[in-house]
Design a protein around this motif. Structure first.
Motif, PDB file in Angstrom:
ATOM      1  N   GLN A 144       2.399   2.763  10.349  1.00  0.00           N
ATOM      2  CA  GLN A 144       1.914   3.803   9.820  1.00  0.00           C
ATOM      3  C   GLN A 144       0.650   4.263  11.087  1.00  0.00           C
ATOM      4  O   GLN A 144       0.487   3.229  11.870  1.00  0.00           O
ATOM      5  CB  GLN A 144       0.929   3.325   8.496  1.00  0.00           C
ATOM      6  CG  GLN A 144       0.326   2.082   8.732  1.00  0.00           C
ATOM      7  CD  GLN A 144      -0.345   1.678   7.376  1.00  0.00           C
ATOM      8  OE1 GLN A 144       0.071   1.878   6.307  1.00  0.00           O
ATOM      9  NE2 GLN A 144      -1.506   0.889   7.285  1.00  0.00           N
ATOM     10  N   THR A 145       0.080   5.219  10.797  1.00  0.00           N
ATOM     11  CA  THR A 145      -0.959   5.593  11.736  1.00  0.00           C
ATOM     12  C   THR A 145      -2.391   4.784  11.604  1.00  0.00           C
ATOM     13  O   THR A 145      -2.616   4.184  10.416  1.00  0.00           O
ATOM     14  CB  THR A 145      -1.570   7.245  11.840  1.00  0.00           C
ATOM     15  OG1 THR A 145      -1.999   7.421  10.396  1.00  0.00           O
ATOM     16  CG2 THR A 145      -0.140   8.162  11.698  1.00  0.00           C
ATOM     17  N   ASP A 146      -3.253   4.992  12.447  1.00  0.00           N
ATOM     18  CA  ASP A 146      -4.672   4.360  12.060  1.00  0.00           C
ATOM     19  C   ASP A 146      -5.088   5.004  10.962  1.00  0.00           C
ATOM     20  O   ASP A 146      -6.122   4.255  10.405  1.00  0.00           O
ATOM     21  CB  ASP A 146      -5.843   4.901  13.060  1.00  0.00           C
ATOM     22  CG  ASP A 146      -5.190   4.073  14.637  1.00  0.00           C
ATOM     23  OD1 ASP A 146      -4.431   3.061  14.547  1.00  0.00           O
ATOM     24  OD2 ASP A 146      -5.655   4.528  15.721  1.00  0.00           O
ATOM     25  N   GLU A 147      -4.917   6.334  10.506  1.00  0.00           N
ATOM     26  CA  GLU A 147      -5.575   6.835   9.204  1.00  0.00           C
ATOM     27  C   GLU A 147      -4.544   6.168   8.082  1.00  0.00           C
ATOM     28  O   GLU A 147      -4.857   6.678   7.027  1.00  0.00           O
ATOM     29  CB  GLU A 147      -5.647   8.276   9.275  1.00  0.00           C
ATOM     30  CG  GLU A 147      -6.739   8.823  10.275  1.00  0.00           C
ATOM     31  CD  GLU A 147      -6.022   8.587  11.807  1.00  0.00           C
ATOM     32  OE1 GLU A 147      -4.806   8.567  11.953  1.00  0.00           O
ATOM     33  OE2 GLU A 147      -6.984   8.445  12.460  1.00  0.00           O
ATOM     34  N   ARG A 148      -3.866   5.305   8.256  1.00  0.00           N
ATOM     35  CA  ARG A 148      -2.965   4.808   7.091  1.00  0.00           C
ATOM     36  C   ARG A 148      -1.620   5.704   6.722  1.00  0.00           C
ATOM     37  O   ARG A 148      -1.138   5.748   5.530  1.00  0.00           O
ATOM     38  CB  ARG A 148      -3.634   4.185   5.893  1.00  0.00           C
ATOM     39  CG  ARG A 148      -4.421   3.049   6.464  1.00  0.00           C
ATOM     40  CD  ARG A 148      -5.159   2.476   5.300  1.00  0.00           C
ATOM     41  NE  ARG A 148      -6.097   1.212   5.571  1.00  0.00           N
ATOM     42  CZ  ARG A 148      -5.679   0.139   5.970  1.00  0.00           C
ATOM     43  NH1 ARG A 148      -4.153  -0.356   5.639  1.00  0.00           N
ATOM     44  NH2 ARG A 148      -6.447  -0.828   6.189  1.00  0.00           N
ATOM     45  N   LYS A 149      -1.422   6.771   7.421  1.00  0.00           N
ATOM     46  CA  LYS A 149      -0.282   7.768   7.247  1.00  0.00           C
ATOM     47  C   LYS A 149       0.791   6.953   7.621  1.00  0.00           C
ATOM     48  O   LYS A 149       1.004   6.738   8.628  1.00  0.00           O
ATOM     49  CB  LYS A 149      -0.431   9.023   8.025  1.00  0.00           C
ATOM     50  CG  LYS A 149       0.517  10.108   7.621  1.00  0.00           C
ATOM     51  CD  LYS A 149       0.349  11.360   8.120  1.00  0.00           C
ATOM     52  CE  LYS A 149       1.423  12.235   8.242  1.00  0.00           C
ATOM     53  NZ  LYS A 149       1.287  13.493   9.029  1.00  0.00           N
ATOM     54  N   GLN A 150       1.874   6.994   6.631  1.00  0.00           N
ATOM     55  CA  GLN A 150       3.167   5.945   6.813  1.00  0.00           C
ATOM     56  C   GLN A 150       4.163   6.664   7.393  1.00  0.00           C
ATOM     57  O   GLN A 150       4.247   8.082   7.108  1.00  0.00           O
ATOM     58  CB  GLN A 150       3.407   5.515   5.457  1.00  0.00           C
ATOM     59  CG  GLN A 150       2.570   4.343   4.761  1.00  0.00           C
ATOM     60  CD  GLN A 150       3.303   3.842   3.492  1.00  0.00           C
ATOM     61  OE1 GLN A 150       4.382   3.780   3.343  1.00  0.00           O
ATOM     62  NE2 GLN A 150       2.306   3.396   2.671  1.00  0.00           N
ATOM     63  N   ASN A 154       9.372   2.927   3.089  1.00  0.00           N
ATOM     64  CA  ASN A 154      10.110   1.978   2.339  1.00  0.00           C
ATOM     65  C   ASN A 154      10.078   0.506   3.208  1.00  0.00           C
ATOM     66  O   ASN A 154      10.744  -0.515   2.796  1.00  0.00           O
ATOM     67  CB  ASN A 154      11.524   2.133   2.198  1.00  0.00           C
ATOM     68  CG  ASN A 154      12.409   2.478   3.000  1.00  0.00           C
ATOM     69  OD1 ASN A 154      11.922   2.783   4.128  1.00  0.00           O
ATOM     70  ND2 ASN A 154      13.808   2.502   2.859  1.00  0.00           N
ATOM     71  N   GLY A 155       9.537   0.645   4.577  1.00  0.00           N
ATOM     72  CA  GLY A 155       9.411  -0.661   5.272  1.00  0.00           C
ATOM     73  C   GLY A 155       8.206  -1.382   5.086  1.00  0.00           C
ATOM     74  O   GLY A 155       7.027  -0.945   5.431  1.00  0.00           O
ATOM     75  N   ILE A 156       8.468  -2.718   4.830  1.00  0.00           N
ATOM     76  CA  ILE A 156       7.279  -3.579   4.842  1.00  0.00           C
ATOM     77  C   ILE A 156       7.444  -5.155   4.995  1.00  0.00           C
ATOM     78  O   ILE A 156       8.510  -5.550   5.043  1.00  0.00           O
ATOM     79  CB  ILE A 156       6.970  -3.315   3.037  1.00  0.00           C
ATOM     80  CG1 ILE A 156       6.531  -2.300   2.354  1.00  0.00           C
ATOM     81  CG2 ILE A 156       5.802  -4.424   2.661  1.00  0.00           C
ATOM     82  CD1 ILE A 156       6.569  -2.283   0.918  1.00  0.00           C
TER      83      ILE A 156
END
Length: 293
Positions: A144-150, A154-156
């Motif tokens: 994800q981005t620094d702003e938590r935009k994924q 489904n990848g964790i």
């Protein structure tokens, strides 16, 4: 006759072989489901695991030119593909290696499917010891981005600080102990497991399985082989360094590193290990290897 384990030697779930023997056994799917439920609860609302298929945990089986990667367990479940990795200690290379496992798992799962859907999750769960008290109980990693935009949904990757998990046993929080007992048991020593098993049926079964694995002649043979292999590896490393140091007394540091690398190559030590021991680059070592062939 198989050799007896050394007095005082008792291997727990923190040993990757014990971990695989217990949780890779179909008869212990109840233990595996409990562990998955606790582990996945940090990222998923619905942690109901209704189906579990054990897959070949050796990755890259379709490419003979790529060094094989082996997960401790690889599962196909109703929520998606799940890889489990037991790390008995923390090393500098650990996260790079585990991330390589994960990327390989993600690519295989995605490319072999009928489409690029993100309906099912691809999750890697790392159970890691030696992280230290300053680290949180667990971390969740996503692309994800620094702003938590994924980038993908489904990848964790989940990493548990197992030293911190184990400390729950020493607390007075009985509710917390029950909430995380499947995780907690992995790091408990023999006496702690015995005590816990007296009042908990899950702990009792887990304790019985740990003892069964330790008493298995095949496991004893494997452990003896692994310890012997490790000692031989350490001896070869030390000898290679000693030879290089003798040469290095009359030569510069760069030449010293080169001589050490050559000795290690002759002894069959892996390239990644040589890089860490000498400070040379992989490219330099590859050229040395090609020149010696």
């Amino acid at each position: 006759m198989s050799p007896k384990l050394k007095e005082g030697k008792f291997y727990l779930g923190s040993n990757d072989r014990v971990f695989k023997e217990i949780y890779g056994n179909v008869a212990n799917q109840d233990l595996l489901r409990g562990l998955l439920k606790e582990s996945l609860s940090v990222v998923l609302e619905d942690t109901s695991i209704t189906t579990i298929d054990y897959l070949n945990s050796e990755q890259n089986e379709d490419n003979i030119h790529v060094r094989r990667k082996t997960l401790d367990l690889l599962l196909d479940t109703n929520v998606g593909r799940i890889g489990l990795e037991m790390n008995s200690q923390t090393k500098e290379y650990l996260r790079s290696r585990n991330y390589a496992f994960y990327c390989n798992m993600y690519s295989h799962y995605t490319l072999k499917g009928e489409d690029y859907s993100e309906v099912n999750y691809i999750i890697q769960i790392n159970y890691t010891f030696g992280m230290g008290a300053s680290e949180p109980l667990y971390d969740v990693y996503k692309t994800q981005t620094d702003e938590r935009k994924q980038y993908v949904k489904n990848g964790i990757i989940i990493e548990f600080n197992m030293d911190k998990v184990k400390k729950i046993w020493y607390s007075n929080d009985e509710k917390r102990k029950q909430e995380l007992k499947y995780l907690m048991m992995i790091g408990m020593n023999r006496e702690e497991l015995k005590e816990f098993s007296l009042k908990d049926e899950v702990a009792k079964k887990y304790m019985e399985e740990v003892e069964r694995v330790n008493e298995d002649p095949a496991f004893q043979d494997y452990i003896s082989y692994e310890e012997d292999k490790r000692k031989i590896h350490n001896t070869l490393m030390e000898r290679a360094k000693e030879e290089g140091e003798k040469i290095g007394e009359a030569k510069g540091e760069q030449q010293k590193a080169i001589e050490i690398a050559k000795n290690m190559l002759e002894m069959g030590i892996e390239k990644e290990t040589i890089v860490k021991a000498t400070g040379l680059t992989e490219e330099e070592i590859s050229k040395m290897k090609e020149a010696s062939n």
